[in-house]
Scaffold this motif. Structure first.
Motif, PDB file in Angstrom:
ATOM      1  N   PRO A 562       0.841  -1.201  -0.191  1.00 23.30           N
ATOM      2  CA  PRO A 562       0.138   0.201  -0.024  1.00 23.30           C
ATOM      3  C   PRO A 562       0.894   1.309   0.152  1.00 23.30           C
ATOM      4  O   PRO A 562       2.106   1.264   0.622  1.00 23.30           O
ATOM      5  CB  PRO A 562      -0.724  -0.248   1.334  1.00 23.30           C
ATOM      6  CG  PRO A 562       0.075  -0.717   2.186  1.00 23.30           C
ATOM      7  CD  PRO A 562       0.660  -1.825   1.261  1.00 23.30           C
ATOM      8  N   ARG A 563       0.314   2.245  -0.891  1.00 24.96           N
ATOM      9  CA  ARG A 563       1.012   3.475  -0.614  1.00 24.96           C
ATOM     10  C   ARG A 563       0.690   4.027   0.790  1.00 24.96           C
ATOM     11  O   ARG A 563      -0.423   4.024   1.344  1.00 24.96           O
ATOM     12  CB  ARG A 563       0.347   4.681  -1.577  1.00 24.96           C
ATOM     13  CG  ARG A 563       0.484   4.248  -2.981  1.00 24.96           C
ATOM     14  CD  ARG A 563       2.093   4.893  -3.522  1.00 24.96           C
ATOM     15  NE  ARG A 563       2.225   4.746  -5.028  1.00 24.96           N
ATOM     16  CZ  ARG A 563       3.312   5.016  -5.394  1.00 24.96           C
ATOM     17  NH1 ARG A 563       4.222   5.648  -4.759  1.00 24.96           N
ATOM     18  NH2 ARG A 563       3.327   4.868  -6.858  1.00 24.96           N
ATOM     19  N   ARG A 564       1.668   4.780   1.364  1.00 22.89           N
ATOM     20  CA  ARG A 564       1.545   5.150   2.846  1.00 22.89           C
ATOM     21  C   ARG A 564       2.032   6.850   3.026  1.00 22.89           C
ATOM     22  O   ARG A 564       1.850   7.332   3.881  1.00 22.89           O
ATOM     23  CB  ARG A 564       2.419   4.538   3.861  1.00 22.89           C
ATOM     24  CG  ARG A 564       2.305   3.029   3.778  1.00 22.89           C
ATOM     25  CD  ARG A 564       3.069   2.445   4.888  1.00 22.89           C
ATOM     26  NE  ARG A 564       2.626   0.934   5.031  1.00 22.89           N
ATOM     27  CZ  ARG A 564       1.587   0.313   5.464  1.00 22.89           C
ATOM     28  NH1 ARG A 564       0.997   0.919   6.136  1.00 22.89           N
ATOM     29  NH2 ARG A 564       1.699  -0.896   5.446  1.00 22.89           N
ATOM     30  N   GLN A 583      -5.256   6.464   6.604  1.00 18.44           N
ATOM     31  CA  GLN A 583      -5.936   5.226   6.557  1.00 18.44           C
ATOM     32  C   GLN A 583      -5.486   4.499   5.397  1.00 18.44           C
ATOM     33  O   GLN A 583      -6.461   4.237   4.433  1.00 18.44           O
ATOM     34  CB  GLN A 583      -7.473   5.074   6.909  1.00 18.44           C
ATOM     35  CG  GLN A 583      -7.668   5.575   8.127  1.00 18.44           C
ATOM     36  CD  GLN A 583      -9.384   5.620   8.181  1.00 18.44           C
ATOM     37  OE1 GLN A 583      -9.930   6.272   7.753  1.00 18.44           O
ATOM     38  NE2 GLN A 583      -9.838   4.590   9.212  1.00 18.44           N
ATOM     39  N   PRO A 584      -4.430   3.921   5.262  1.00 16.88           N
ATOM     40  CA  PRO A 584      -3.795   3.235   3.899  1.00 16.88           C
ATOM     41  C   PRO A 584      -4.641   1.787   3.603  1.00 16.88           C
ATOM     42  O   PRO A 584      -5.266   1.279   4.604  1.00 16.88           O
ATOM     43  CB  PRO A 584      -2.357   3.016   3.989  1.00 16.88           C
ATOM     44  CG  PRO A 584      -2.275   3.021   5.493  1.00 16.88           C
ATOM     45  CD  PRO A 584      -3.491   3.965   6.359  1.00 16.88           C
ATOM     46  N   ALA A 585      -4.686   1.375   2.564  1.00 13.48           N
ATOM     47  CA  ALA A 585      -5.058   0.258   2.371  1.00 13.48           C
ATOM     48  C   ALA A 585      -4.233  -1.018   2.861  1.00 13.48           C
ATOM     49  O   ALA A 585      -3.225  -0.711   3.229  1.00 13.48           O
ATOM     50  CB  ALA A 585      -5.190  -0.068   0.793  1.00 13.48           C
ATOM     51  N   GLU A 586      -4.771  -2.160   2.995  1.00 13.06           N
ATOM     52  CA  GLU A 586      -3.903  -3.312   3.608  1.00 13.06           C
ATOM     53  C   GLU A 586      -2.972  -3.795   2.303  1.00 13.06           C
ATOM     54  O   GLU A 586      -3.360  -3.332   1.306  1.00 13.06           O
ATOM     55  CB  GLU A 586      -5.018  -4.247   4.188  1.00 13.06           C
ATOM     56  CG  GLU A 586      -5.377  -3.921   5.490  1.00 13.06           C
ATOM     57  CD  GLU A 586      -6.091  -4.955   6.303  1.00 13.06           C
ATOM     58  OE1 GLU A 586      -5.996  -6.068   5.324  1.00 13.06           O
ATOM     59  OE2 GLU A 586      -6.836  -4.835   7.351  1.00 13.06           O
ATOM     60  N   GLU A 587      -2.319  -4.949   2.678  1.00 10.55           N
ATOM     61  CA  GLU A 587      -1.381  -5.490   1.664  1.00 10.55           C
ATOM     62  C   GLU A 587      -2.313  -6.038   0.764  1.00 10.55           C
ATOM     63  O   GLU A 587      -3.294  -7.006   1.348  1.00 10.55           O
ATOM     64  CB  GLU A 587      -0.329  -6.166   1.981  1.00 10.55           C
ATOM     65  CG  GLU A 587       0.538  -6.836   0.944  1.00 10.55           C
ATOM     66  CD  GLU A 587       1.579  -7.644   1.600  1.00 10.55           C
ATOM     67  OE1 GLU A 587       2.757  -7.390   1.676  1.00 10.55           O
ATOM     68  OE2 GLU A 587       1.337  -8.946   1.791  1.00 10.55           O
ATOM     69  N   THR A 731      -5.296   3.443  -4.193  1.00  9.92           N
ATOM     70  CA  THR A 731      -5.050   4.513  -2.765  1.00  9.92           C
ATOM     71  C   THR A 731      -6.123   5.443  -2.606  1.00  9.92           C
ATOM     72  O   THR A 731      -6.784   5.519  -1.392  1.00  9.92           O
ATOM     73  CB  THR A 731      -3.672   5.296  -2.788  1.00  9.92           C
ATOM     74  OG1 THR A 731      -2.523   4.371  -3.000  1.00  9.92           O
ATOM     75  CG2 THR A 731      -3.521   6.181  -1.586  1.00  9.92           C
ATOM     76  N   LEU A 732      -6.606   6.150  -3.696  1.00  8.95           N
ATOM     77  CA  LEU A 732      -7.714   6.934  -3.498  1.00  8.95           C
ATOM     78  C   LEU A 732      -9.177   6.198  -3.468  1.00  8.95           C
ATOM     79  O   LEU A 732      -9.992   6.754  -2.524  1.00  8.95           O
ATOM     80  CB  LEU A 732      -7.936   7.937  -4.619  1.00  8.95           C
ATOM     81  CG  LEU A 732      -6.686   8.958  -4.789  1.00  8.95           C
ATOM     82  CD1 LEU A 732      -6.701   9.663  -6.171  1.00  8.95           C
ATOM     83  CD2 LEU A 732      -7.077  10.139  -3.947  1.00  8.95           C
ATOM     84  N   GLY A 733      -8.982   5.242  -3.831  1.00  8.93           N
ATOM     85  CA  GLY A 733     -10.267   4.296  -3.861  1.00  8.93           C
ATOM     86  C   GLY A 733     -10.527   3.920  -2.355  1.00  8.93           C
ATOM     87  O   GLY A 733     -11.386   3.946  -1.824  1.00  8.93           O
ATOM     88  N   ALA A 734      -9.253   3.348  -1.795  1.00  9.13           N
ATOM     89  CA  ALA A 734      -9.395   2.912  -0.366  1.00  9.13           C
ATOM     90  C   ALA A 734      -9.639   4.147   0.553  1.00  9.13           C
ATOM     91  O   ALA A 734     -10.352   4.007   1.592  1.00  9.13           O
ATOM     92  CB  ALA A 734      -7.801   2.430  -0.107  1.00  9.13           C
ATOM     93  N   GLY A 741     -16.811   4.590   5.615  1.00 12.32           N
ATOM     94  CA  GLY A 741     -17.054   3.743   7.142  1.00 12.32           C
ATOM     95  C   GLY A 741     -16.413   2.413   6.830  1.00 12.32           C
ATOM     96  O   GLY A 741     -16.857   1.679   7.775  1.00 12.32           O
ATOM     97  N   ALA A 742     -15.629   1.986   5.928  1.00 11.53           N
ATOM     98  CA  ALA A 742     -15.184   0.471   5.572  1.00 11.53           C
ATOM     99  C   ALA A 742     -14.082   0.412   6.791  1.00 11.53           C
ATOM    100  O   ALA A 742     -13.236   1.308   7.124  1.00 11.53           O
ATOM    101  CB  ALA A 742     -14.292   0.318   4.265  1.00 11.53           C
ATOM    102  N   ALA A 743     -14.284  -0.753   7.431  1.00 10.21           N
ATOM    103  CA  ALA A 743     -13.305  -1.200   8.578  1.00 10.21           C
ATOM    104  C   ALA A 743     -11.864  -1.313   8.065  1.00 10.21           C
ATOM    105  O   ALA A 743     -10.955  -1.129   8.562  1.00 10.21           O
ATOM    106  CB  ALA A 743     -13.821  -2.332   9.180  1.00 10.21           C
ATOM    107  N   ALA A 744     -11.622  -1.960   6.636  1.00 14.23           N
ATOM    108  CA  ALA A 744     -10.464  -2.196   6.094  1.00 14.23           C
ATOM    109  C   ALA A 744     -10.842  -2.270   4.502  1.00 14.23           C
ATOM    110  O   ALA A 744     -11.824  -2.572   4.140  1.00 14.23           O
ATOM    111  CB  ALA A 744      -9.785  -3.541   6.613  1.00 14.23           C
ATOM    112  N   VAL A 745      -9.695  -1.850   3.957  1.00 23.53           N
ATOM    113  CA  VAL A 745      -9.730  -1.974   2.268  1.00 23.53           C
ATOM    114  C   VAL A 745      -8.436  -3.390   1.795  1.00 23.53           C
ATOM    115  O   VAL A 745      -7.336  -2.825   2.141  1.00 23.53           O
ATOM    116  CB  VAL A 745      -9.623  -0.910   1.663  1.00 23.53           C
ATOM    117  CG1 VAL A 745      -9.683  -0.824   0.167  1.00 23.53           C
ATOM    118  CG2 VAL A 745     -10.819   0.147   2.252  1.00 23.53           C
ATOM    119  N   VAL A 746      -8.941  -4.151   1.029  1.00 28.59           N
ATOM    120  CA  VAL A 746      -7.932  -4.981   0.561  1.00 28.59           C
ATOM    121  C   VAL A 746      -7.886  -5.140  -1.045  1.00 28.59           C
ATOM    122  O   VAL A 746      -8.886  -5.520  -1.459  1.00 28.59           O
ATOM    123  CB  VAL A 746      -8.280  -6.418   1.167  1.00 28.59           C
ATOM    124  CG1 VAL A 746      -7.188  -7.441   0.656  1.00 28.59           C
ATOM    125  CG2 VAL A 746      -8.439  -6.287   2.743  1.00 28.59           C
TER     126      VAL A 746
END
Length: 754
Positions: A562-564, A583-587, A731-734, A741-746
């Motif tokens: 993920p981009r950080r 809040q970056p995406a997960e791997e 990254t922007l989608g995440a 409200g998403a708890a995580a984005v994969v």
């Protein structure tokens, strides 16, 4: 100056030169080749400029080291010459050398001959003051500098003028890099043209290379000739050996010495196999048969890692090496290869020019894009004490795709260049590359390269703090760029012809390099290659090796990191993001890279440009082979997700919709929304090569569209796309999903570009 010298004086100088040569090579019986002596005589006695084009291992470094010792001793006066600055003892030799590995080998060789050599490069900044002090005190015989140093503002404006005025000899190593036509053209080398014009009279210059055809030789010689021309009277007084060679070289002030490029220790061959797994299996089955230690060259960084991994699993002692390898590890790996502690380094061309070791073989897994580049790489083998080295080329169908990718990084379009010049002019002050980058649609590396070219052309100038416009008029030389591009195409075709040729392999390469001996004797054959009958290469591979290789490369799964951090300079283009991404995406995962050996071929076909299609690409459902690979990836990875959001694609809407539907069925989770295209006027590739530009473009082009307002609240969302290029769309989608409200984005995609 009077350069006529009695025979006794000439003999004394040569005798002293050969004393230095023996110390340098550690052999009491060593003598100079005629061309080595001709070059030394031209430099030391006549203070001329010379270009030496000789094969790898011939002894080009001996020319400049022996000349350095003679000049430092002031021995040229024994033949009637005298330093025009009135000093019998010349200043230090300055060697412009392109690679750190080459510098290290040159310093080690110099020390063996009692030469005090030092270097100034990006890895020893803490030593620069000490080095400059030692030079000023006369304690340095040889200074090695990288071409990048020549345009460092402090070095260029403060150090270089003093060196130019006081050096005894200037050496340009790997001089083909000066030329647009060279296989390894480097814009930093173009700064040497300016340096040559600024040198005081009487300072000799030597350029050396092992890989220059006639076009490159003529180009480099013309640049060396520059301000130095020899009059008729001076020709009449030439040193005898130099005068004898002049007839075979170019006119003007530069002596050109071209020798045979035959490498008697090399046995060249080509093994043509159909699939990537067969080529890997061949390596696994036959690597141990190769003599000594050597190099397995790959075209991409990803391939070095993949191949090294596989070979280690088959019990071979190998390691991956590329431009991305950390410097300390590079040194350790190079030494391990020199010492025979590894069978091979699986490397990109980063392990190339100047790496000096006694290697028994070179294997190329994939063909370089020209015979000249190939000759340079195979020249790593068969040096030193090795009399018989094997050189094997395993070409692949994907080679041309990789060549096309690197060709796409050529000099930018005129509108991009004009935009850069306009931004610098409007700013009216120096801009750093990071500050300029957001306002120009180029990656940082391509932007840097372009600016270096513009600097040499006089349109911009590198100063403390960055780059500034000079205000000088500049023309986009489209004709020259087109000629270079056409030459590159011709070189690629010549490389393809080499693969299928039944001609003597060494003769073919020498002919591509315009080797005068082969041109004079077109029937010459080496007697050592697979076409001449001197090398027998088996194409057999064991069923077990093929099965294991197929399993290895068919196993899908490439991590998507993920981009950080947001790109710098976004505020300057109206985007209010900076610093760390909260809040970056997960791997995430992809099936494979487009350049990978296994699924890369299928993915390249899937995303191939199709001029007949309205969108530029053919669309359709996910191919069965890639669908099966996706299932395998998911079984290995087992992502924990509750919902799917799909990134819309204008070019491949059916593909992305089919991918999302298939994932929904397999994972048993619903598709609840889209990362939708809301502004089609912003093209899908807008800003693709520049992070800041890409963030701005995606921010205008896309927006989150959910089936229900709370569709992703407190859910782990699988964000699905067809491929990753820069990573900023994901990254922007995440970011949008987290805001919803998403708890995580994969992230999950089919392919990673590059």
């Amino acid at each position: 100056m009077d350069t006529q010298a009695p025979a006794a004086a000439v003999a004394a100088v040569r005798a002293r030169a050969e004393e230095h040569l023996r110390a340098l090579v550690g052999r009491p019986d060593a003598t100079l080749y005629d061309d080595q002596w001709a070059a030394i005589a031209a430099l030391v006695v006549e203070r001329r400029r010379a270009l030496v084009v000789q094969r790898t291992g011939w002894g080009k470094s001996a020319v400049y080291f022996v000349a350095t010792l003679l000049l430092r001793e002031g021995l040229q006066t024994a033949a009637g010459g005298r330093d025009q600055r009135g000093d019998h003892r010349a200043g230090p030799t300055v060697i412009i050398s392109p690679l750190l590995a080459l510098m290290r080998n040159q310093i080690a060789a110099a020390e063996r001959a009692g030469i005090r050599a030092v270097t100034v490069n990006s890895t020893n900044m803490e030593q620069w003051d000490e080095v400059h002090r030692a030079i000023a005190a006369g304690e340095v015989d040889v200074l090695l500098v990288s071409p990048e140093r020549l345009n460092n503002p402090g070095f260029r404006d403060e150090v270089l003028p003093r060196l130019a005025a006081t050096c005894g000899l200037l050496v340009v190593d790997e001089a083909h890099c000066i030329s647009d036509w060279g296989h390894d053209f480097r814009p930093d080398y173009r700064r040497i043209r300016t340096l040559l014009r600024e040198l005081p009279d009487g300072i000799p210059v030597l350029a050396t290379t092992a890989t220059a055809n006639q076009r490159v030789t003529d180009d480099v010689a013309e640049q060396l000739d520059g301000a130095e021309r020899v009059s008729g009277d001076e020709k009449a007084n030439e040193f005898p050996e130099v005068a004898a060679r002049r007839a075979a070289g170019l006119g003007g002030g530069t002596l050109v010495l071209r020798g045979s490029l035959d490498r008697a220790s090399l046995r060249l061959g080509v093994v043509r196999l159909t699939t990537a797994q067969q080529r890997l299996a061949w390596l696994a089955d036959h690597l141990a048969e190769q003599p000594g230690s050597g190099i397995v060259y790959c075209l991409t960084v990803a391939a070095t890692q993949e191949v090294a991994d596989y070979l280690r699993s088959r019990g071979h002692q190998v390691a991956a090496y590329s431009g991305q390898t950390e410097q300390t590890e590079r040194l350790a790996l190079e030494q391990a290869l020199v010492d025979g502690q590894v069978k091979a380094l699986v490397a990109t061309s980063a392990l190339g020019m100047g790496f000096d070791a006694s290697l028994g073989f070179v294997v190329n897994l994939g063909a370089p894009n020209s015979p000249v580049a190939y000759y340079q790489q195979v020249g790593r083998a068969g040096r030193g004490t090795v009399d018989d080295a094997s050189v094997v080329l395993l070409p692949a169908t994907e080679d041309r795709d990789i060549w096309a990718y690197f060709a796409s990084l050529a000099f930018p379009r005129e509108d991009v260049v004009r935009t850069t010049l306009d931004v610098l002019a409007e700013e009216g002050r120096a801009m750093s590359t990071p500050a300029l980058e957001p306002r120009v649609d180029l990656s940082r590396s391509r932007l840097e390269t372009m600016l270096k070219v513009l600097d040499v052309d006089g349109a911009v100038r590198r100063v403390r703090g960055g780059w500034e416009a000079t205000g000088r008029p500049w023309e986009y030389d489209a004709e020259r760029y087109a000629r270079v591009a056409a030459e590159r195409q011709a070189e690629q075709q010549a490389m393809l012809d080499y693969l299928s040729s039944d001609e003597c392999r060494m003769r073919y390469l020498r002919r591509q390099l315009d080797d005068p001996e082969v041109l004079a004797d077109p029937e010459w054959q080496c007697g050592r290659c697979d076409n001449c009958g001197g090398l027998q290469l088996s194409t057999e591979v064991s069923a077990q090796a093929v099965e294991e290789a197929a399993a290895r490369i068919a196993r899908p799964g490439v991590p998507i990191e993920p981009r950080r951090q947001w790109p710098t300079g976004l505020a300057s283009i109206g985007v209010s993001r900076s610093g760390r991404i909260r809040q970056p995406a997960e791997e995430g995962r992809a099936i494979a890279r487009l350049t990978d050996l296994g699924h890369g071929a299928a993915l390249r076909g899937l995303f191939a440009v199709s001029p007949g299609s309205p969108t530029g690409m053919e669309d359709g459902p996910v191919p069965d082979a890639l669908a099966r690979a996706m299932v395998t990836l998911l079984q290995d990875w087992q992502p924990k997700v509750d919902a799917i959001v799909v990134a819309e694609s204008e070019r491949k809407p059916t593909l992305t919709a089919d991918l999302a539907a298939g994932l929904s069925r397999f994972l048993g989770v619903p598709v609840v929304g889209r990362w939708a295209v809301v502004d089609p006027s912003v093209g899908p590739d807008r800003g693709a090569t520049n992070s800041a530009q890409r963030v701005a473009a995606v921010g205008r082009r896309c927006a989150l569209r959910l089936d229900e307002p709370d569709a992703v609240r407190d859910r782990r969302v699988l964000l699905v796309d067809d491929r990753v290029v820069s990573g900023w769309s994901l990254t922007l989608g995440a970011e949008a999903l987290h805001e919803a409200g998403a708890a995580a984005v994969v992230p999950l995609v089919l392919a990673v570009s590059g």
